[in-house]
Design a protein around this motif. Sequence first.
Motif, PDB file in Angstrom:
ATOM      1  N   ASP A  69       0.837  -1.453   0.066  1.00 28.12           N
ATOM      2  CA  ASP A  69       0.025   0.201   0.074  1.00 28.12           C
ATOM      3  C   ASP A  69       0.948   1.279   0.063  1.00 28.12           C
ATOM      4  O   ASP A  69       0.315   2.194  -0.682  1.00 28.12           O
ATOM      5  N   PRO A  73       0.932   2.470  -7.778  1.00 28.09           N
ATOM      6  CA  PRO A  73       1.100   1.481  -8.730  1.00 28.09           C
ATOM      7  C   PRO A  73       2.235   1.829  -9.956  1.00 28.09           C
ATOM      8  O   PRO A  73       2.648   0.942 -10.390  1.00 28.09           O
ATOM      9  N   PRO A  83       0.129  -4.539 -11.068  1.00 23.54           N
ATOM     10  CA  PRO A  83      -0.883  -4.260  -9.796  1.00 23.54           C
ATOM     11  C   PRO A  83      -2.204  -4.893 -10.293  1.00 23.54           C
ATOM     12  O   PRO A  83      -2.660  -4.877 -11.547  1.00 23.54           O
ATOM     13  N   ARG A  85      -6.199  -6.008  -8.803  1.00 25.88           N
ATOM     14  CA  ARG A  85      -7.352  -5.886  -7.766  1.00 25.88           C
ATOM     15  C   ARG A  85      -8.108  -7.112  -7.610  1.00 25.88           C
ATOM     16  O   ARG A  85      -8.789  -7.415  -8.650  1.00 25.88           O
ATOM     17  N   ARG A 102      -0.519 -12.408  -0.937  1.00 26.62           N
ATOM     18  CA  ARG A 102       0.296 -11.291  -1.499  1.00 26.62           C
ATOM     19  C   ARG A 102       1.746 -11.800  -1.736  1.00 26.62           C
ATOM     20  O   ARG A 102       2.298 -11.425  -2.785  1.00 26.62           O
ATOM     21  N   ASP A 113      -3.768  -6.295  -4.712  1.00 24.20           N
ATOM     22  CA  ASP A 113      -4.520  -5.512  -3.907  1.00 24.20           C
ATOM     23  C   ASP A 113      -5.887  -6.297  -3.556  1.00 24.20           C
ATOM     24  O   ASP A 113      -6.677  -6.663  -4.440  1.00 24.20           O
ATOM     25  N   ARG A 115      -9.363  -7.371  -1.349  1.00 25.98           N
ATOM     26  CA  ARG A 115     -10.433  -7.243  -0.582  1.00 25.98           C
ATOM     27  C   ARG A 115     -11.381  -8.328  -0.431  1.00 25.98           C
ATOM     28  O   ARG A 115     -11.487  -9.359  -1.282  1.00 25.98           O
TER      29      ARG A 115
END
Length: 651
Positions: A69, A73, A83, A85, A102, A113, A115
Motif C-alpha cells: 500500500d 502503482p 498491480p 485488484r 500477497r 490488492d 478485498r
Amino acid sequence: MDQQSVQPPQAPEEADLAWLPAHPDLSAALAAARRLPQPAERVRAAAELAGYRHNFLAAGRIDRLASLDAVPPAELRGLGLFPLRLAILASHTVDHLFPALRVAGLGRRLALDLRVAPYGQYRQVLLGPPTELDEFSPQLVLLALDEAEFQLGLPLEAGEAEVEEAVARRVEEVRHLWRRARERYGATVVQQTIVNTAPPLFGNFEGLVAAAPGALVERLNAGLRRAAREEGVLLLDLAWQVARDGAARWLDPVRWHQAKQLVSLRSAPLYGDLLARVAAAVAGLSRKCLVLDLDNTLWGGVIGDDGLGGIVLGQGSAAGEAYAGFQRYCGLLGARGVILAVCSKNDEANAVEAFDKHPEMVLRRDQIAAFVANWTDKAANLRDIAATLNIGIDSLVFVDDNPAERAIVRRELPMVAVPELPEDVAGYAARLAEAGYFEAAAFTADDAQRGRQYALNAERQRASQTSSTDMEGFLRSLEMVMDAAPIAPVDLARVTQLTNKTNQFNLTTRRYTEAEIAQVMEDPSSVTLRVRLADRFGDNGLIAVVLARPAGEGALAIDTWLMSCRVLGRGVERAMLQSLVRAASARGARALIGVYRPTAKNGMVSDHYAKLGFEPMPPPPGAEDGATFWRLELDRFVAPEHFISIMEGVA
C-alpha cells in the motif's frame, strides 16, 4: 530382532512449494531488508524473498516487509510488478490467507490488492445494492464456497433423476452469480471447486449412491466445471488439489470448527500460490518457453562421453522409461502452446544426433524452436534464446538437473524461473507441473500451433540471411497474406489472451477481460480488428488486435493496438493501418487518435504513430502523465508501402 526394528523407514514429508529453492538464512535476509530506507526497495527485496520456499509464518514476515500500500502503482510497475485488484467472496474464513496470497503474488510478478466481502454475504454483495466492492472495482473475483453452501437437502434414497435435477438447479444459481459479477464489475470470475470434507458413509460404495455426500460433491464439481467452460469462468480447482495431496495436508478440522477456516495454516502458502498463478495467467504473466538441458535431464548419461548407444533412455530400465516419460510430458506442453528450447553444454553434432538417431527419443528436433548446444555459459545462452525467439527473458523456465547450474542461472538471471528438481528423474514431470509456471487462462487452436509457429519463425530468420540479398526481396519472398476482420465470438478467448500477455508491441498495455472486450464488440460505433497472418512457411495464427472507440467530433480513439513480436519487421503494422482506416471510414469517422502509454517494456513502439504518419497533438485534460497523443486525418491518408496481400472485404 523384534518386529518394530524391521519396519521400513518413513519417507520424509514432501515440502510445500518444493519447486522453490531453500534460502540459506531467510531470517537474516528479512532483517537486512527491513533496514532498507525506501518502501520500493523493501518491496523489491520482498519480491526476491518470495522466490524462496517459505511457510505460513515466513509469508507473514515477507508480507509485512512489502507493505504494498505504501508504493504507488507506477512504482510497482517500475519494479516489474503488475498491480491487480482481487476480490474474494467466500462462505468460509479467508482473512488468514491474505499474507500468503500477497507473497505468492510477488513471486508471480503481481502486486495484489485484496478485498474480501463480508463473511458469507456473497449473494447480497452480488445481487443487492452497491457496496464498497463496487468502488474497489475488482479486476478478478473469486467465488470461494464450501461444501455446506451446496447442501441440497436430499434424502439418501433419492433417485438419479432427482439428484441430477437438484444439482443442475444449484449450478444454475451459481452460474447466475458469475454473470452478475461480470456485469457489475467487468471482472474475470474464478470459481473455487468444492472440497469434500465429509467422511464416506458407504465406504467404497459411496460413488454408487447418487445422494451420498461424496457422490454429490463429485456431481456438483462436474457441473461447475462444465458450466465454467460454457461461461468463460476460470477455476481454482481446490478439490483436485486436495484429492491429489490428501485431505490431511490441507484441512484442519479443529480450525474449521473454531473459525470456519477451510484451508489450514500450513497450506496457506500453497493455496496462495494456486490462486496467484491463476491471477498471473489472467494478467498475461504465465511463462511462455521451457528451456531444457540435455545430459541427465532429457536422458541419463553424457552423450559426448557415453555415445548414442550409451545414454539411458526408453525401454529396458526404470530410469530410461522415466526420462522418456519426462520427454513425453515436455512434448505435451509443446502441444498445448509452450515453446520448447534446448540449452546444453555439448557439441552440437552430438546433441542433435540423439534427436535424429536415437530410437527411443520422444521429442523431435522439429519441436524445438531454439536449439543451443555449445560450451558458452548457460546464462549467456539463455539470453540468446530469448533474443532468437523475440520473447522476454522473464518468459523462460530453465530445467537442469545440475544444482550448480541452477544456482548460477538464478544468480545471473533472476528473472528466469529455475525450478528445484527431485533427485530422481521420475519426479521431474510432476515437479514441473506443481510449479505452475505455464498456468493457462484459455486454450485455443492458435495455442496448439504456437510452438510450431516459433520454430517456423526461426526458419524465416534463417531464410532472411540466406535467400535474399536485401530486406525487400526477403519480404516479397515470404508471400504474406493478412486476414483482418472484426473480432468474432470464436476469437474472443485468443484476443483476450493476447491483450493480457503482450507487453512489447503494445501501445497502451491495457488489460481487459473477455466480458469487457465483448462489450466493445457489441458497440456498433466502435471498431475491433483481429489480424491473422500467413506466409509461405505456414500460418502465424492470430497475431494482432486493435480496439477503437468513439472520441467525439468524428474521431475514433485507438484504445488498444498490440501485435505479437513474432511478426516484427514485416510491415504488418502498415497493412493493419490500411485495414483500420477502411473500417473507421465505414463507421463515418473522419480521424483516428492514437495513444502511447509508456511502460517498462514497450519502448520499442514509442515512435509507432509517428512512423505511420500521425501528427502529435496536445494531451486531453486529465491525460495520464507521460502519455503521448497522435492524430491522423482520414481524408489525408495515403496507404503506406508494404508487401502483404490483404484479404478484401473483411474489415
